[in-house]
Structure formats: C-alpha cells, structure tokens
Design a protein around this motif. Sequence first.
Motif, PDB file in Angstrom:
ATOM      1  N   LEU A  28      -0.556   8.730   5.471  1.00 15.81           N
ATOM      2  CA  LEU A  28       0.777   8.120   5.631  1.00 15.81           C
ATOM      3  C   LEU A  28       0.583   6.718   6.188  1.00 15.81           C
ATOM      4  N   THR A  29       1.579   5.875   6.005  1.00 13.10           N
ATOM      5  CA  THR A  29       1.523   4.565   6.655  1.00 13.10           C
ATOM      6  C   THR A  29       2.159   4.690   8.043  1.00 13.10           C
ATOM      7  N   ALA A  30       1.846   3.726   8.914  1.00 12.09           N
ATOM      8  CA  ALA A  30       2.531   3.594  10.209  1.00 12.09           C
ATOM      9  C   ALA A  30       2.429   2.139  10.623  1.00 12.09           C
ATOM     10  N   ILE A  47      -4.234   7.198   8.627  1.00 15.55           N
ATOM     11  CA  ILE A  47      -3.037   6.367   8.843  1.00 15.55           C
ATOM     12  C   ILE A  47      -3.365   4.970   8.331  1.00 15.55           C
ATOM     13  N   LEU A  48      -2.566   4.517   7.370  1.00 13.39           N
ATOM     14  CA  LEU A  48      -2.727   3.162   6.833  1.00 13.39           C
ATOM     15  C   LEU A  48      -1.687   2.254   7.473  1.00 13.39           C
ATOM     16  N   VAL A  49      -2.155   1.192   8.110  1.00 16.23           N
ATOM     17  CA  VAL A  49      -1.217   0.160   8.533  1.00 16.23           C
ATOM     18  C   VAL A  49      -1.061  -0.724   7.299  1.00 16.23           C
ATOM     19  N   GLY A  50      -0.127  -0.336   6.439  1.00 18.04           N
ATOM     20  CA  GLY A  50       0.019  -0.980   5.135  1.00 18.04           C
ATOM     21  C   GLY A  50       0.670  -2.353   5.257  1.00 18.04           C
ATOM     22  N   ASP A  51       0.378  -3.199   4.259  1.00 18.81           N
ATOM     23  CA  ASP A  51       1.086  -4.493   4.259  1.00 18.81           C
ATOM     24  C   ASP A  51       2.536  -4.286   3.808  1.00 18.81           C
ATOM     25  N   SER A  52       2.888  -3.039   3.473  1.00 16.73           N
ATOM     26  CA  SER A  52       4.301  -2.683   3.261  1.00 16.73           C
ATOM     27  C   SER A  52       5.098  -2.956   4.540  1.00 16.73           C
ATOM     28  N   LEU A  53       4.395  -3.104   5.647  1.00 16.44           N
ATOM     29  CA  LEU A  53       4.970  -3.575   6.913  1.00 16.44           C
ATOM     30  C   LEU A  53       5.894  -4.764   6.663  1.00 16.44           C
ATOM     31  N   ALA A  89      -6.607  -0.491   8.023  1.00 18.67           N
ATOM     32  CA  ALA A  89      -5.694  -1.646   8.073  1.00 18.67           C
ATOM     33  C   ALA A  89      -5.705  -2.357   6.721  1.00 18.67           C
ATOM     34  N   ASP A  90      -4.517  -2.717   6.259  1.00 21.95           N
ATOM     35  CA  ASP A  90      -4.392  -3.411   4.971  1.00 21.95           C
ATOM     36  C   ASP A  90      -4.671  -4.896   5.157  1.00 21.95           C
ATOM     37  N   MET A  91      -5.522  -5.440   4.293  1.00 18.00           N
ATOM     38  CA  MET A  91      -5.788  -6.883   4.342  1.00 18.00           C
ATOM     39  C   MET A  91      -4.602  -7.581   3.670  1.00 18.00           C
ATOM     40  N   VAL A 119     -10.755  -1.043   6.366  1.00 15.49           N
ATOM     41  CA  VAL A 119      -9.724  -1.922   5.791  1.00 15.49           C
ATOM     42  C   VAL A 119      -9.470  -1.514   4.348  1.00 15.49           C
ATOM     43  N   LYS A 120      -8.322  -1.932   3.839  1.00 17.64           N
ATOM     44  CA  LYS A 120      -8.010  -1.707   2.421  1.00 17.64           C
ATOM     45  C   LYS A 120      -7.739  -3.050   1.780  1.00 17.64           C
ATOM     46  N   LEU A 121      -8.210  -3.231   0.560  1.00 13.69           N
ATOM     47  CA  LEU A 121      -7.838  -4.434  -0.187  1.00 13.69           C
ATOM     48  C   LEU A 121      -7.573  -4.102  -1.643  1.00 13.69           C
ATOM     49  N   GLY A 144     -10.450   0.873  -1.591  1.00 15.75           N
ATOM     50  CA  GLY A 144      -9.931   0.026  -2.677  1.00 15.75           C
ATOM     51  C   GLY A 144      -8.495   0.395  -3.017  1.00 15.75           C
ATOM     52  N   HIS A 145      -7.890  -0.383  -3.903  1.00 11.87           N
ATOM     53  CA  HIS A 145      -6.484  -0.133  -4.300  1.00 11.87           C
ATOM     54  C   HIS A 145      -6.300  -0.669  -5.712  1.00 11.87           C
ATOM     55  N   LEU A 146      -6.042   0.244  -6.662  1.00 14.62           N
ATOM     56  CA  LEU A 146      -5.900  -0.138  -8.077  1.00 14.62           C
ATOM     57  C   LEU A 146      -4.599   0.430  -8.650  1.00 14.62           C
ATOM     58  N   GLY A 210      -3.625   9.075  -4.108  1.00 10.84           N
ATOM     59  CA  GLY A 210      -2.545   8.712  -5.039  1.00 10.84           C
ATOM     60  C   GLY A 210      -1.240   8.364  -4.353  1.00 10.84           C
ATOM     61  N   ILE A 211      -0.526   7.424  -4.983  1.00  5.16           N
ATOM     62  CA  ILE A 211       0.865   7.136  -4.588  1.00  5.16           C
ATOM     63  C   ILE A 211       1.587   6.872  -5.913  1.00  5.16           C
ATOM     64  N   GLY A 212       2.379   7.832  -6.324  1.00  2.00           N
ATOM     65  CA  GLY A 212       2.980   7.743  -7.649  1.00  2.00           C
ATOM     66  C   GLY A 212       1.918   7.851  -8.730  1.00  2.00           C
TER      67      GLY A 212
END
Length: 289
Positions: A28-30, A47-53, A89-91, A119-121, A144-146, A210-212
Amino acid sequence: MSLKPNIKPFTIITCQKYKNEGRKITCLTAYDYSTAKFIDESGIDIILVGDSLSMVALGHSTTHSVTMDEMIHHTKAVARGVKNSLIVADMPFMSYQIDESTAVNNAGRFLKEANAQAVKLEGGSKRITDTVKHCVEAGIPVLGHLGFTPQFLYTLGGYNIQGKNVEATEQILEQALALQESGAFGVVLEMIPEESAKLITESLSIPTIGIGAGRFCSGQILVIDDILGKFTDFTPKFARKYVDLASIIKKAVSEYKEDIISGDFPSASEVFNLGDEELIKLANLDIKK
Ligand code: KIV
C-alpha cells in the motif's frame, strides 16, 4: 541516537522468498506517520511512499509537481511509524532522469536521510536500467515500474492502458527482463491487461507488483487514499474502496460544527478546572476595570 540497524522484518530477501513460494506480496502507499503506523500494524509487507503524494496529499493535478525535498519530508514521517514493513520511496520526476550521478545521489538520500530501504523509479529504457544498476551497485535496492507510468503521462497521451496487444506486451516484457538483469528486486506493473501481466510475471524470476494489472501478479498495490475512499477527484476502475472515509470525515466535522454552535461542545467533562482554594481566591479577586 539508535544503534539498531534499520532492518525491517520484511526485506527484499523476503520479497523474493514470497515470489519463490507463490505467496502474495501485499503493498500500500502511505504519506504520513499515523497512516503508515496503522498499515504497518495491519501487517502489510511493503509501504510505498508514492509520488502519488503529489496528487492525493498535496492536491497537484499530476505526479510531476512533487519535489525531492517533499518526498524526503514525507518518507521521514512514514518511516517514524513503521516497524515491520519494507519502506520504498518513489523517486520523483526529474530526480533520476538528468544524469546518473544525480540519480544515485538522490536515491541515496532516501536511505541516508529518510530511513527508506529501497527506491522505485519508472521506465525501462537503457538509460533507466543503467541507473538501476548503479543504484544497486551502491547498495540501494530498486523497484522498477512499467506499463502505465504516470511520470510519462504526456508522452503516453493520458491515463491509458498499456500493453494492449502482443507487440506492446513483448516490449514491456523486454523492459522488465532488462530491469531484472540490472538488479531490480521487483517490478510494479500498472494498468496492463491481466494476460500480459501473467506472461510477464511467469517470465521473470523477480516478483511483479500489480496495480490494475489483474490477478496473476506476485503481489498487489493500491493507493491508501483510494481504498479508504478519501481521494475523491477520480477513482480508477481497479481501485477497490473498502470504506467511505470522505463521508465519515464530513459527517464528523459537521457534527463537531453543530456541537460548537449549540454549546454542546465542550461539555463539563472536557474542560480543566481550578481547585477549590483557587476558586475562592478567584471569587474575591478585585479587578479594577
Ligand atoms: O505513486 C504511486 O502511488 C505509485 C503506485 C504504484 C501505487 O507509483
């Protein structure tokens, strides 16, 4: 100062173990201390500190606007609430795209200053996989994130499903394999058909999150504000809402307002009082007006 190393019970090693054992990885993000604490206490693995922040907590219209310093600030808050979950943490946009030394330096800041463990990029081009390699060599685990990658919103022409045909699926698979080769410990797959995500998941030795992206990924991630019904600007099809926090918050706030206006709040049990002796002195106080 704590002398304990920042090793959480869920690590990138556990993540790989789960993939090998076919056990689902929960994520989950937080973005803040108290929410992160509840998520951690509920036993979520990552826990992902997403750039969705940028959108859900800071109110920007895209993820582009959030800065490195804002991401560090929120990652620090999240880390203070977490005992067990792996913190990724999201870059943010432009923190890793310009050149490699800036990228590694920024990635390192998340571990050094903010107590993240990875980190995620976004992306899978040669430039990105080279950056992943350098981070990993420096001791910074990378996710990674694709698929749909929000930082490429304008390149992709909107919030569009990716990998919609075999050729596009093959391209994502190639990038996923390149990320794996570069040392990424996992790959987020966002908004792609579940058949494509299944093929990619089965072709990789590292886990997919996965997300969607359907039912067959190694794990799932959603944005916390979506599952709590707290982000109401739009709701993606794949975001399951477990509670309607927006209504609950609005109801509580309206009741609070009514209680103030009616004089019901604060009540006698919600105030501080002087002791008996001080009350007598107060009654005899000669105030010159
Ligand atoms: O920023 C984000 O929230 C993400 C998703 C994968 C959840 O990148």
